[in-house]
Design an enzyme around this catalytic site. Structure first.
Site, mmCIF file in Angstrom:
data_model
loop_
_atom_site.group_PDB
_atom_site.id
_atom_site.type_symbol
_atom_site.label_atom_id
_atom_site.label_comp_id
_atom_site.label_asym_id
_atom_site.label_seq_id
_atom_site.Cartn_x
_atom_site.Cartn_y
_atom_site.Cartn_z
ATOM 1 N N CYS A 1 41.509 48.786 50.934
ATOM 2 C CA CYS A 1 42.475 48.781 49.825
ATOM 3 C C CYS A 1 43.748 49.422 50.359
ATOM 4 O O CYS A 1 43.759 50.624 50.655
ATOM 5 C CB CYS A 1 41.921 49.564 48.631
ATOM 6 S SG CYS A 1 43.103 49.719 47.270
ATOM 7 N N HIS B 1 41.010 37.241 51.789
ATOM 8 C CA HIS B 1 42.195 36.784 51.036
ATOM 9 C C HIS B 1 42.405 35.286 51.227
ATOM 10 O O HIS B 1 42.212 34.770 52.327
ATOM 11 C CB HIS B 1 43.452 37.521 51.515
ATOM 12 C CG HIS B 1 43.464 38.966 51.140
ATOM 13 N ND1 HIS B 1 44.009 39.432 49.971
ATOM 14 C CD2 HIS B 1 42.940 40.052 51.772
ATOM 15 C CE1 HIS B 1 43.841 40.744 49.904
ATOM 16 N NE2 HIS B 1 43.197 41.151 50.975
ATOM 17 N N GLU C 1 42.987 39.851 41.990
ATOM 18 C CA GLU C 1 42.106 40.571 42.915
ATOM 19 C C GLU C 1 40.618 40.330 42.628
ATOM 20 O O GLU C 1 40.194 40.293 41.464
ATOM 21 C CB GLU C 1 42.369 42.079 42.844
ATOM 22 C CG GLU C 1 43.624 42.519 43.558
ATOM 23 C CD GLU C 1 43.619 44.003 43.849
ATOM 24 O OE1 GLU C 1 42.515 44.565 44.082
ATOM 25 O OE2 GLU C 1 44.709 44.602 43.841
ATOM 26 N N CYS D 1 49.060 44.558 45.347
ATOM 27 C CA CYS D 1 47.854 44.513 46.178
ATOM 28 C C CYS D 1 48.310 44.689 47.625
ATOM 29 O O CYS D 1 48.990 43.813 48.172
ATOM 30 C CB CYS D 1 47.123 43.182 45.996
ATOM 31 S SG CYS D 1 45.656 43.011 47.027
ATOM 32 N N GLY E 1 46.660 42.375 50.030
ATOM 33 C CA GLY E 1 47.156 41.037 49.674
ATOM 34 C C GLY E 1 48.549 40.805 50.223
ATOM 35 O O GLY E 1 48.869 39.709 50.715
HETATM 36 N N1 API Z 1 40.193 43.883 45.247
HETATM 37 C C1 API Z 1 40.138 44.128 46.696
HETATM 38 C C2 API Z 1 40.092 45.646 46.969
HETATM 39 C C3 API Z 1 41.400 46.346 46.619
HETATM 40 C C4 API Z 1 42.577 45.740 47.319
HETATM 41 C C5 API Z 1 43.958 46.091 46.757
HETATM 42 N N2 API Z 1 43.986 46.918 45.595
HETATM 43 C C6 API Z 1 44.859 46.633 47.860
HETATM 44 O O1 API Z 1 45.781 47.415 47.568
HETATM 45 O O2 API Z 1 44.653 46.230 49.042
HETATM 46 C C7 API Z 1 38.870 43.473 47.268
HETATM 47 O O3 API Z 1 37.928 43.251 46.502
HETATM 48 O O4 API Z 1 38.859 43.179 48.471
#
Ligand code: API
Length: 291
Positions: free
Chosen positions: A77, A174, A224, A233, A236
């Site tokens: 994250c 992603h 997400e 994100c 992301g």
């Molecule tokens: N939902 C993402 C985790 C958090 C990613 C996001 N909040 C960031 O800042 O990178 C996943 O399941 O891979």
């Protein structure tokens, strides 16, 4: 009067992607999916996109664990990594401005540039579909610049019947869709939900909707995995920037504008070179959760 069991937490956000941060260096927290979901619940709990856990590590200065609001532990994250660095510094758990942090995706290196402003070496992006993971077998593909795009049949209830997508991993999966304008709410909700659990993504996927404004500025919305759309994100932004750079459409340094704020992503474009992300990390309040 019996003393209630309570849990001290810190509420933080990185460009509007919000977190509950817990210090588990003593290793005594029971991180059950039930507790995680309660903490993340915006009505029955504190409310957050992810729950971030600070632990000690044998491999790095700290260990960093991440749980989505649905209770699932995930590999990485990016916005959380910036908040993690600010947290351990503010709590006096380190005196260093640059730390090493062990994650399920490998070691990352956040650096406090100034208060509430952090740069993170997020490690390398992975573009091999099998490593995302993404099942590409049997799909039509095409090269755009140095990137391979795949034609994904979708039934999203919108007028999109097939979709050319890019895929990348920052330790977490992603998929990136390139649009000629910022995605509508309806498209993000419909197509985001459809792709998040698409069978060709065995571990589900984070869905990025990328609109390239010019070579050094893009707009991005992300639906997400395990959360739904977030205001920002970090991984992301890294994945979308790398996909756009591989396509030859984005410069090596790009501002990724999201609803909650702007992140700057830098990548040399060399295979296996590290991706750098810079942006805000804000503490909102401290609290006590009644278990
Ligand atoms: N939902 C993402 C985790 C958090 C990613 C996001 N909040 C960031 O800042 O990178 C996943 O399941 O891979």
């Amino acid at each position: 009067m019996a003393t209630l069991n309570t849990l001290k937490f810190t509420k933080m956000h990185g460009a509007g992607n919000d977190f509950v941060v817990l210090d588990n260096c003593a290793g005594q927290l029971d991180l059950s999916p039930g507790l995680i979901k309660r903490l993340a619940d915006r009505h029955f709990g504190v409310g957050a996109d992810q729950i971030l856990i600070v632990e000690s590590s044998d491999l790095a200065d700290f260990k960093y664990r991440i749980f989505n609001a649905d209770g699932q532990e995930v590999q990485q994250c990016g916005n959380g990594a910036r908040c993690f660095a600010q947290y351990v510094f503010d709590k006096g758990l380190t005196q260093k401005n640059q730390i090493t942090v062990e994650t399920l995706a490998g070691i990352i290196q956040p650096e406090l540039i100034k208060h509430n402003w952090v740069k993170v070496n997020m490690g390398p992006a992975q573009l091999n579909p099998g490593k995302v993971p993404f099942i590409a077998e049997g799909l039509s593909s095409r090269k755009v610049g140095g990137l391979t795009q795949y034609k994904l049949p979708v039934d999203s209830g919108s007028d999109l019947e097939e979709l050319w997508v890019g895929v990348a991993s920052m330790g977490n999966p992603h998929v990136v869709i390139l649009l000629d304008q910022t995605a509508s709410d309806d498209l993000v909700q419909r197509l985001g939900a459809t792709l998040e659990s698409h069978p060709r993504f065995p571990e589900r996927v984070n869905v990025g909707f990328l609109h390239i404004v010019d070579r050094s500025r893009v707009h991005l919305r992300v639906y997400e995995r395990g959360v739904g759309e977030t205001l920002a994100c970090g991984t992301g932004a890294c994945a979308a920037a790398v996909v756009g750079m591989k396509m030859g459409l984005i410069a090596e340094r790009v501002d990724v504008v999201k609803a909650g704020g702007t992140l700057t992503i830098e990548w040399s474009g060399q295979q296996d070179s590290d991706v750098f992300m810079t942006g805000p990390a804000q503490t909102v309040f401290e609290g006590e959760f009644y278990l």
